[in-house]
Design a protein around this motif. Sequence first.
Motif, mmCIF file in Angstrom:
data_model
loop_
_atom_site.group_PDB
_atom_site.id
_atom_site.type_symbol
_atom_site.label_atom_id
_atom_site.label_comp_id
_atom_site.label_asym_id
_atom_site.label_seq_id
_atom_site.Cartn_x
_atom_site.Cartn_y
_atom_site.Cartn_z
ATOM 1 N N VAL A 24 3.739 36.353 50.695
ATOM 2 C CA VAL A 24 3.525 34.958 50.309
ATOM 3 C C VAL A 24 3.598 34.877 48.782
ATOM 4 O O VAL A 24 2.829 35.544 48.078
ATOM 5 C CB VAL A 24 2.163 34.438 50.795
ATOM 6 N N ILE A 25 4.517 34.046 48.274
ATOM 7 C CA ILE A 25 4.696 33.890 46.835
ATOM 8 C C ILE A 25 4.311 32.461 46.459
ATOM 9 O O ILE A 25 4.889 31.494 46.960
ATOM 10 C CB ILE A 25 6.149 34.167 46.401
ATOM 11 N N THR A 26 3.337 32.323 45.577
ATOM 12 C CA THR A 26 2.838 31.004 45.192
ATOM 13 C C THR A 26 3.629 30.429 44.025
ATOM 14 O O THR A 26 4.337 31.148 43.310
ATOM 15 C CB THR A 26 1.362 31.088 44.783
ATOM 16 N N ASN A 27 3.476 29.123 43.835
ATOM 17 C CA ASN A 27 4.087 28.481 42.663
ATOM 18 C C ASN A 27 3.548 29.078 41.375
ATOM 19 O O ASN A 27 4.281 29.237 40.393
ATOM 20 C CB ASN A 27 3.813 26.977 42.690
ATOM 21 N N HIS A 28 2.270 29.386 41.362
ATOM 22 C CA HIS A 28 1.661 29.978 40.159
ATOM 23 C C HIS A 28 2.320 31.314 39.825
ATOM 24 O O HIS A 28 2.582 31.604 38.645
ATOM 25 C CB HIS A 28 0.165 30.162 40.370
ATOM 26 N N GLN A 29 2.606 32.116 40.840
ATOM 27 C CA GLN A 29 3.263 33.400 40.589
ATOM 28 C C GLN A 29 4.657 33.209 40.004
ATOM 29 O O GLN A 29 5.056 33.940 39.086
ATOM 30 C CB GLN A 29 3.337 34.207 41.876
ATOM 31 N N LEU A 30 5.401 32.235 40.516
ATOM 32 C CA LEU A 30 6.728 31.977 39.958
ATOM 33 C C LEU A 30 6.627 31.486 38.520
ATOM 34 O O LEU A 30 7.495 31.775 37.692
ATOM 35 C CB LEU A 30 7.474 30.951 40.815
ATOM 36 N N GLY A 31 5.551 30.741 38.223
ATOM 37 C CA GLY A 31 5.348 30.253 36.873
ATOM 38 C C GLY A 31 5.094 31.362 35.866
ATOM 39 O O GLY A 31 5.228 31.151 34.650
ATOM 40 N N GLN A 32 4.738 32.546 36.371
ATOM 41 C CA GLN A 32 4.559 33.690 35.484
ATOM 42 C C GLN A 32 5.894 34.354 35.150
ATOM 43 O O GLN A 32 5.986 35.144 34.209
ATOM 44 C CB GLN A 32 3.627 34.716 36.140
ATOM 45 N N ARG A 33 6.922 34.003 35.945
ATOM 46 C CA ARG A 33 8.246 34.609 35.728
ATOM 47 C C ARG A 33 9.206 33.669 35.027
ATOM 48 O O ARG A 33 9.994 34.095 34.175
ATOM 49 C CB ARG A 33 8.831 35.048 37.069
ATOM 50 N N VAL A 34 9.196 32.386 35.409
ATOM 51 C CA VAL A 34 10.085 31.396 34.795
ATOM 52 C C VAL A 34 9.245 30.228 34.285
ATOM 53 O O VAL A 34 8.076 30.075 34.642
ATOM 54 C CB VAL A 34 11.140 30.882 35.812
ATOM 55 N N ASP A 156 15.458 34.243 38.133
ATOM 56 C CA ASP A 156 15.249 33.786 36.760
ATOM 57 C C ASP A 156 15.819 32.392 36.527
ATOM 58 O O ASP A 156 15.817 31.902 35.399
ATOM 59 C CB ASP A 156 15.883 34.779 35.773
ATOM 60 N N ASP A 157 16.319 31.772 37.592
ATOM 61 C CA ASP A 157 16.831 30.399 37.522
ATOM 62 C C ASP A 157 15.767 29.469 38.092
ATOM 63 O O ASP A 157 15.612 29.363 39.303
ATOM 64 C CB ASP A 157 18.134 30.283 38.311
ATOM 65 N N ARG A 158 15.044 28.758 37.235
ATOM 66 C CA ARG A 158 13.909 27.960 37.707
ATOM 67 C C ARG A 158 14.350 26.759 38.544
ATOM 68 O O ARG A 158 13.553 26.194 39.277
ATOM 69 C CB ARG A 158 13.075 27.464 36.527
ATOM 70 N N ARG A 159 15.623 26.370 38.465
ATOM 71 C CA ARG A 159 16.096 25.238 39.250
ATOM 72 C C ARG A 159 16.223 25.584 40.726
ATOM 73 O O ARG A 159 16.063 24.717 41.593
ATOM 74 C CB ARG A 159 17.455 24.762 38.726
ATOM 75 N N SER A 160 16.529 26.842 41.032
ATOM 76 C CA SER A 160 16.764 27.214 42.423
ATOM 77 C C SER A 160 15.741 28.189 42.990
ATOM 78 O O SER A 160 15.480 28.182 44.193
ATOM 79 C CB SER A 160 18.166 27.816 42.573
ATOM 80 N N CYS A 161 15.139 29.026 42.152
ATOM 81 C CA CYS A 161 14.266 30.075 42.694
ATOM 82 C C CYS A 161 13.011 29.516 43.355
ATOM 83 O O CYS A 161 12.402 30.183 44.192
ATOM 84 C CB CYS A 161 13.903 31.083 41.609
ATOM 85 N N VAL A 162 12.628 28.289 43.024
ATOM 86 C CA VAL A 162 11.409 27.704 43.587
ATOM 87 C C VAL A 162 11.624 27.158 44.994
ATOM 88 O O VAL A 162 10.658 26.822 45.691
ATOM 89 C CB VAL A 162 10.879 26.570 42.684
ATOM 90 N N LEU A 163 12.876 27.064 45.432
ATOM 91 C CA LEU A 163 13.191 26.327 46.657
ATOM 92 C C LEU A 163 13.186 27.169 47.920
ATOM 93 O O LEU A 163 12.842 26.665 48.991
ATOM 94 C CB LEU A 163 14.578 25.675 46.518
ATOM 95 N N TYR A 218 28.615 39.458 46.299
ATOM 96 C CA TYR A 218 28.347 38.033 46.133
ATOM 97 C C TYR A 218 27.484 37.772 44.908
ATOM 98 O O TYR A 218 26.649 38.588 44.530
ATOM 99 C CB TYR A 218 27.651 37.463 47.378
ATOM 100 N N ARG A 219 27.715 36.624 44.314
ATOM 101 C CA ARG A 219 26.877 36.168 43.217
ATOM 102 C C ARG A 219 25.654 35.466 43.793
ATOM 103 O O ARG A 219 25.613 35.136 44.984
ATOM 104 C CB ARG A 219 27.655 35.207 42.311
ATOM 105 N N PRO A 220 24.644 35.156 42.975
ATOM 106 C CA PRO A 220 23.486 34.402 43.473
ATOM 107 C C PRO A 220 23.870 32.977 43.869
ATOM 108 O O PRO A 220 24.944 32.471 43.522
ATOM 109 C CB PRO A 220 22.530 34.406 42.274
#
Length: 337
Positions: A24-34, A156-163, A218-220
């Motif tokens: 389980v990955i939280t929004n807060h955890q992603l905020g530590q990366r991007v 590292d792309d904050r537009r897509s990694c959160v989705l 493949y690319r991301p």
Amino acid sequence: MAGASPHSRGVALIGSGSAQAAQVITNHQLGQRVETSDEWIRSRTGISTRRVSSPDQRLSDLAADAGRSALEMAGWSANSLDLVLLATSTPDDLFGSAPAVQAALGASNAVAFDLTSACSGFLFSLVTAAQYLRTGAMRRALVIGADQLSRFVDWDDRRSCVLFGDGAGAVALEASDDDGLLGFLVRSDGARGGVLNLPAIDSDAPLADDARHRRGGYRPIEMNGQEVYKFAVREVPAVLECLLERCAVSPETIDWLLLHQANQRILDAVADRFAIPRAKVLSNLAHYGNTSAATIPLVLDEAVRDGKIQPGHLLASSGFGAGLSWGAALLRWQGPA
């Protein structure tokens, strides 16, 4: 392509199952990366957490677990299946993962193959499996939607990694005199496909003498989020409205709106278009993110096991995504005998 229920034989939706990725990955955890925040993500998408597979968790593992769960609910043995249809865009093996799932289930009498149509994949696969059952060629089918988009996300792309997230869901279908697929419409438009892609790496290497070959890989994921959103809020209500009219079904008779879980704003916009109360919109997006072909069967299974969906309930479903592809189906849930 369009269809209703022209044959005397129908299909019954008997069982459902699902499987979740381990982490389980939280929004807060992603905020530590991007550069992002919980409030920014939730306000724009409705997502709070997402599931990501552990390094030792394969796509075929998730798919097989979801399939076993559906078979258990249906009360079927695996060797009673005629078809295992896996909707995925992220197989473990580029040649297809459905045969590995078939073997894991012990479904020795079933033919197994993959169908790739991104986030529309489960709906397209459900419609495809139904045709085998309606013709009498097959009696029982297991349709699985499973994806591991975490393998192809640029974290590292904050537009897509959160989705995006990982998961699997499955439905057991059986030929029946009572048709649980009241109608469907499916659409594709490759001219607009450039707004959402998981493209091949564009590179080559020497082969022999002056000959060269293209490299694999493949690319991301690449996405124009605004265009995808506009596509969804325009096309999903339109295809649902067309299907309801064709089947002479009024929106107020729908028990549940069962949509691809991509963005909570899209779910709300579709409900508002048909004046369907928000309480009738099935949603687990907040906890899983967009699991592509898995979203519809995953949220369906949760609603069945929570007791929301009962035998006889009418579901208006729509899948939409890369391709571009989209479609709708009217489903009547029967459940196990």
